[in-house]
Design a protein around this motif. Structure first.
Motif, PDB file in Angstrom:
ATOM      1  N   TYR A  61       0.753  -1.263   0.205  1.00 55.34           N
ATOM      2  CA  TYR A  61       0.019  -0.029   0.157  1.00 55.34           C
ATOM      3  C   TYR A  61       1.036   1.424   0.055  1.00 55.34           C
ATOM      4  CZ  TYR A  61      -4.448   2.383   0.843  1.00 55.34           C
ATOM      5  OH  TYR A  61      -5.693   3.212   0.877  1.00 55.34           O
ATOM      6  N   THR A  62       2.090   1.093   0.217  1.00 49.41           N
ATOM      7  CA  THR A  62       2.900   2.422   0.268  1.00 49.41           C
ATOM      8  C   THR A  62       2.817   2.876  -1.405  1.00 49.41           C
ATOM      9  OG1 THR A  62       4.834   0.909  -0.197  1.00 49.41           O
ATOM     10  CG2 THR A  62       4.599   1.545   1.871  1.00 49.41           C
ATOM     11  N   SER A  63       2.515   2.318  -2.238  1.00 46.31           N
ATOM     12  CA  SER A  63       2.533   2.755  -3.279  1.00 46.31           C
ATOM     13  C   SER A  63       1.255   3.660  -3.598  1.00 46.31           C
ATOM     14  CB  SER A  63       2.188   1.625  -4.633  1.00 46.31           C
ATOM     15  OG  SER A  63       0.918   0.898  -4.294  1.00 46.31           O
ATOM     16  N   TRP A  64       0.272   3.445  -2.974  1.00 46.20           N
ATOM     17  CA  TRP A  64      -0.669   4.526  -2.782  1.00 46.20           C
ATOM     18  C   TRP A  64      -0.302   5.781  -2.281  1.00 46.20           C
ATOM     19  CZ3 TRP A  64      -4.144   7.133   0.528  1.00 46.20           C
ATOM     20  CH2 TRP A  64      -5.187   7.462   0.256  1.00 46.20           C
ATOM     21  N   GLY A  65       0.492   5.826  -1.169  1.00 48.24           N
ATOM     22  CA  GLY A  65       0.955   6.992  -0.569  1.00 48.24           C
ATOM     23  C   GLY A  65       1.826   7.649  -1.845  1.00 48.24           C
ATOM     24  N   VAL A  66       2.683   7.059  -2.503  1.00 53.40           N
ATOM     25  CA  VAL A  66       3.411   7.700  -3.594  1.00 53.40           C
ATOM     26  C   VAL A  66       2.473   8.436  -4.515  1.00 53.40           C
ATOM     27  CG1 VAL A  66       5.307   7.418  -5.361  1.00 53.40           C
ATOM     28  CG2 VAL A  66       5.511   6.107  -3.096  1.00 53.40           C
ATOM     29  N   SER A  67       1.366   7.606  -4.957  1.00 51.14           N
ATOM     30  CA  SER A  67       0.478   8.288  -5.860  1.00 51.14           C
ATOM     31  C   SER A  67      -0.098   9.315  -5.573  1.00 51.14           C
ATOM     32  CB  SER A  67      -0.520   6.861  -6.119  1.00 51.14           C
ATOM     33  OG  SER A  67      -1.638   6.844  -5.034  1.00 51.14           O
ATOM     34  N   GLY A  68      -0.211   9.280  -4.132  1.00 50.53           N
ATOM     35  CA  GLY A  68      -0.841  10.851  -3.777  1.00 50.53           C
ATOM     36  C   GLY A  68      -0.098  12.169  -3.899  1.00 50.53           C
ATOM     37  N   PHE A  69       1.313  11.946  -4.351  1.00 51.60           N
ATOM     38  CA  PHE A  69       1.875  13.139  -4.739  1.00 51.60           C
ATOM     39  C   PHE A  69       1.662  13.116  -6.438  1.00 51.60           C
ATOM     40  CE2 PHE A  69       4.491  12.847  -1.151  1.00 51.60           C
ATOM     41  CZ  PHE A  69       4.740  14.056  -0.862  1.00 51.60           C
ATOM     42  N   ILE A  70       1.689  12.062  -7.143  1.00 50.46           N
ATOM     43  CA  ILE A  70       1.762  11.949  -8.360  1.00 50.46           C
ATOM     44  C   ILE A  70       0.339  12.477  -9.235  1.00 50.46           C
ATOM     45  CG2 ILE A  70       1.777  10.439 -10.559  1.00 50.46           C
ATOM     46  CD1 ILE A  70       3.898   8.549  -8.924  1.00 50.46           C
ATOM     47  N   GLY A  71      -0.847  11.965  -8.816  1.00 51.24           N
ATOM     48  CA  GLY A  71      -1.771  12.291  -9.242  1.00 51.24           C
ATOM     49  C   GLY A  71      -2.219  13.819  -9.010  1.00 51.24           C
ATOM     50  N   PRO A  72      -2.447  14.032  -7.841  1.00 50.03           N
ATOM     51  CA  PRO A  72      -2.962  15.348  -7.389  1.00 50.03           C
ATOM     52  C   PRO A  72      -2.071  16.581  -7.702  1.00 50.03           C
ATOM     53  CG  PRO A  72      -3.409  14.010  -5.779  1.00 50.03           C
ATOM     54  CD  PRO A  72      -2.400  13.442  -6.496  1.00 50.03           C
ATOM     55  N   ILE A  73      -0.693  16.305  -7.993  1.00 48.41           N
ATOM     56  CA  ILE A  73       0.356  17.207  -8.212  1.00 48.41           C
ATOM     57  C   ILE A  73       0.204  17.468  -9.796  1.00 48.41           C
ATOM     58  CG2 ILE A  73       2.884  17.603  -8.692  1.00 48.41           C
ATOM     59  CD1 ILE A  73       3.241  16.654  -5.718  1.00 48.41           C
ATOM     60  N   ILE A  74       0.160  16.357 -10.756  1.00 53.71           N
ATOM     61  CA  ILE A  74       0.260  16.639 -12.087  1.00 53.71           C
ATOM     62  C   ILE A  74      -1.107  17.373 -12.412  1.00 53.71           C
ATOM     63  CG2 ILE A  74      -0.653  15.257 -14.255  1.00 53.71           C
ATOM     64  CD1 ILE A  74       1.154  13.030 -13.260  1.00 53.71           C
ATOM     65  N   ALA A  75      -2.355  17.065 -11.570  1.00 48.23           N
ATOM     66  CA  ALA A  75      -3.547  17.888 -11.919  1.00 48.23           C
ATOM     67  C   ALA A  75      -3.229  19.423 -11.487  1.00 48.23           C
ATOM     68  CB  ALA A  75      -4.637  17.351 -11.140  1.00 48.23           C
ATOM     69  N   ALA A  76      -2.615  19.677 -10.427  1.00 47.02           N
ATOM     70  CA  ALA A  76      -2.440  20.995 -10.001  1.00 47.02           C
ATOM     71  C   ALA A  76      -1.648  21.854 -11.007  1.00 47.02           C
ATOM     72  CB  ALA A  76      -1.966  21.128  -8.564  1.00 47.02           C
ATOM     73  N   PHE A  77      -0.286  21.105 -11.353  1.00 47.64           N
ATOM     74  CA  PHE A  77       0.518  21.532 -12.424  1.00 47.64           C
ATOM     75  C   PHE A  77      -0.287  21.859 -13.697  1.00 47.64           C
ATOM     76  CE2 PHE A  77       3.286  21.030 -15.976  1.00 47.64           C
ATOM     77  CZ  PHE A  77       4.317  21.981 -15.886  1.00 47.64           C
ATOM     78  N   ALA A  78      -1.140  21.063 -14.269  1.00 47.81           N
ATOM     79  CA  ALA A  78      -1.746  21.097 -15.554  1.00 47.81           C
ATOM     80  C   ALA A  78      -2.650  22.415 -15.538  1.00 47.81           C
ATOM     81  CB  ALA A  78      -2.605  19.863 -15.632  1.00 47.81           C
ATOM     82  N   VAL A  79      -3.389  22.629 -14.445  1.00 42.21           N
ATOM     83  CA  VAL A  79      -4.649  23.723 -14.487  1.00 42.21           C
ATOM     84  C   VAL A  79      -3.775  24.946 -14.078  1.00 42.21           C
ATOM     85  CG1 VAL A  79      -4.954  23.422 -12.096  1.00 42.21           C
ATOM     86  CG2 VAL A  79      -6.610  24.229 -13.762  1.00 42.21           C
ATOM     87  N   ASP A  80      -2.641  24.933 -13.194  1.00 43.78           N
ATOM     88  CA  ASP A  80      -2.016  26.170 -12.886  1.00 43.78           C
ATOM     89  C   ASP A  80      -1.202  26.582 -13.922  1.00 43.78           C
ATOM     90  OD1 ASP A  80      -3.187  26.414 -10.569  1.00 43.78           O
ATOM     91  OD2 ASP A  80      -1.496  25.575  -9.304  1.00 43.78           O
ATOM     92  N   SER A  81      -1.030  25.788 -14.888  1.00 45.46           N
ATOM     93  CA  SER A  81       0.203  26.256 -15.918  1.00 45.46           C
ATOM     94  C   SER A  81      -0.499  26.318 -17.214  1.00 45.46           C
ATOM     95  CB  SER A  81       1.369  25.243 -16.329  1.00 45.46           C
ATOM     96  OG  SER A  81       0.742  23.963 -16.496  1.00 45.46           O
ATOM     97  N   THR A  82      -1.463  25.695 -17.365  1.00 40.14           N
ATOM     98  CA  THR A  82      -2.276  25.667 -18.891  1.00 40.14           C
ATOM     99  C   THR A  82      -3.598  26.396 -18.780  1.00 40.14           C
ATOM    100  OG1 THR A  82      -2.992  23.420 -18.877  1.00 40.14           O
ATOM    101  CG2 THR A  82      -0.954  23.741 -19.561  1.00 40.14           C
ATOM    102  N   GLY A  83      -4.309  26.425 -17.339  1.00 42.61           N
ATOM    103  CA  GLY A  83      -5.743  26.653 -17.348  1.00 42.61           C
ATOM    104  C   GLY A  83      -6.594  25.531 -17.627  1.00 42.61           C
ATOM    105  N   THR A  84      -6.234  24.307 -17.941  1.00 42.26           N
ATOM    106  CA  THR A  84      -7.164  23.272 -17.855  1.00 42.26           C
ATOM    107  C   THR A  84      -6.447  21.874 -17.663  1.00 42.26           C
ATOM    108  OG1 THR A  84      -6.215  22.486 -20.385  1.00 42.26           O
ATOM    109  CG2 THR A  84      -7.969  24.215 -20.287  1.00 42.26           C
TER     110      THR A  84
END
Length: 429
Positions: free
Chosen positions: A348-371
């Motif tokens: 389940y430690t993989s789930w913890g690592v995924s907590g960085f990957i998914g939400p951070i990708i989303a935040a980077f996408a919307v903050d940098s491109t607006g979508t």
């Protein structure tokens, strides 16, 4: 009959505790209020959720080790207490750093401690052939929490503000979940549940109980870890941002009902995947889920209007719901139940690592491109890798079963030949 009744009590209590601690699935409601009402950035509003996921993962591993040695009750009580206290403290967290500590570290750690004990305890009370369904039902409580919590939190925030919403939720959790935690125990020593196992379970016999060190020497562990990482990254990205996605992509001002839809279909996915796991096997079930996730991410940029968002949330919920129903069962099937708490904690430690990957990708996408389109396409690539690993593991498992069947057939043929030779020798005498 008495033990069967006790098993059902454990299952119901575990389901209800998860209904209380499943607040992680409603973070997008809090996030929207933090951004709209308090003026936080998307990255600032996402960070307490991200830290909670990482803390959840680490504490689940620690709780697994402790409960394997001392049983689930004390760990559960500590977890539910920390969860409630962390939520109450979040009511006083007026800055991102304070909320990271109260919600991300304290509440996230408490939720992990509580969640870690529920599936292992329930599985020990039920037969191996029912592991998928039991895991699915236990996990369903965690997913179903969003159905009532999303509108409740929206009402609390609208009427009393986000600070008091945290306090009310924390107090309610303490009043309900802590007493239920006191009822969860492992079965007595030597207890064996009656098993009417089906064909899939009989194809995956547990030859020995393997600890975490032995588990990490097997290729299956790394396949499980990687698939969980990829699939949960995609799921958590949508879960943590669904209301923001709706606001950006379709100008929906009020989208809390999308959290409810996601939670409902998340629950259906958990129960349905648990049942399917027991019928066709865990890897086959995961393969179906991964294909569905890839298709949904490819379609997400084209979802327009309320109906499109509802469809996207539903498919994301079903796909993500498969994971907590199937991965615990696969871990138990591969490595046994004796060390399950520790073993699944490591997986389940993989789930913890995924907590960085998914939400951070989303935040980077919307903050940098607006979508969020960049995040969708990244998820397609991530899930394609997971599907490839799943297919390779399924192929390896098929080859292994074929070799075992061939060996058994050869052994049976040798027995028949030996019996014939003995009979011929007896006749000659």
């Amino acid at each position: 009959m008495k033990t069967l009744s006790r098993a059902r009590q454990i299952l119901i209590a575990g389901f209800c505790i998860n209904l209380c601690i499943g607040i992680l699935f409603t973070w997008s409601v809090f996030k929207k209020a933090l951004v709209m009402d308090l003026g936080w950035s998307n990255a600032e509003a996402s960070m307490p959720y991200t830290i909670a996921i990482v803390t959840f993962s680490i504490s689940l591993l620690l709780a697994g080790i402790i409960q394997d040695r001392f049983g689930p009750r004390r760990v559960l009580i500590a977890g539910t207490l920390l969860s409630g206290i962390g939520l109450i403290a979040s009511g006083f967290g007026t800055t991102p750093d304070m909320l990271i500590v109260s919600f991300g570290l304290i509440a996230g750690g408490g939720i992990g401690f509580a969640y870690a004990c529920l599936a292992p305890a329930a599985m020990k009370w039920f037969a191996p052939s029912r592991r998928g369904v039991v895991n699915g039902l236990i996990a369903a409580g965690f997913g179903l929490a969003g159905v009532y919590l999303a509108p409740l939190i929206t009402t609390l925030i609208g009427g009393w503000g986000i600070e008091k919403a945290f306090i009310f939720l924390g107090a309610a959790l303490l009043l309900i979940a802590v007493p239920l935690a006191c009822t969860i125990t492992n079965p007595p020593e030597g207890y064996v549940a009656a098993d009417n196992g089906d064909a899939v379970q009989k194809q995956q016999p547990i030859r020995e109980e393997i600890n975490w060190r032995g588990m990490m020497r097997t290729p299956q562990f790394y396949g499980l870890w990687f698939m969980y990482l990829c699939a949960s990254s995609t799921g958590l990205m949508i879960i943590g941002n669904i209301t923001s996605i709706a606001a950006v992509q379709t100008d929906m001002a009020g989208a809390a009902h999308l959290v409810v839809i996601l939670a409902l279909f998340n629950t259906f996915g958990r129960v349905g995947a648990g049942w399917l796991n027991d019928k066709i096997g865990g890897l086959s079930t995961l393969g179906i889920s991964f294909v569905l996730q890839i298709a949904n991410m490819l379609m997400f940029p084209y979802y327009a209007g309320e109906m499109g968002m509802m469809l996207g949330a539903a498919l994301a919920g079903v796909s993500y719901g498969t994971l907590p129903a199937v991965f615990p069962s696969l871990t138990a099937n591969f490595y046994g139940l004796k060390n399950y708490g520790t073993n699944y904690g490591v997986v389940y430690t993989s789930w913890g690592v995924s907590g960085f990957i998914g939400p951070i990708i989303a935040a980077f996408a919307v903050d940098s491109t607006g979508t969020y389109e960049l995040a969708y396409f990244a998820s397609v690539g991530i899930m394609s890798l997971a599907l490839m690993v799943c297919l390779m593991m399924a192929q390896a498992a098929f080859r292994k079963r074929a070799l075992e069947a061939k060996a058994k057939l050869a052994e049976s043929a040798a027995d028949v030949t030996g019996a014939a030779e003995t009979l011929t020798s007896a006749q000659a005498r």
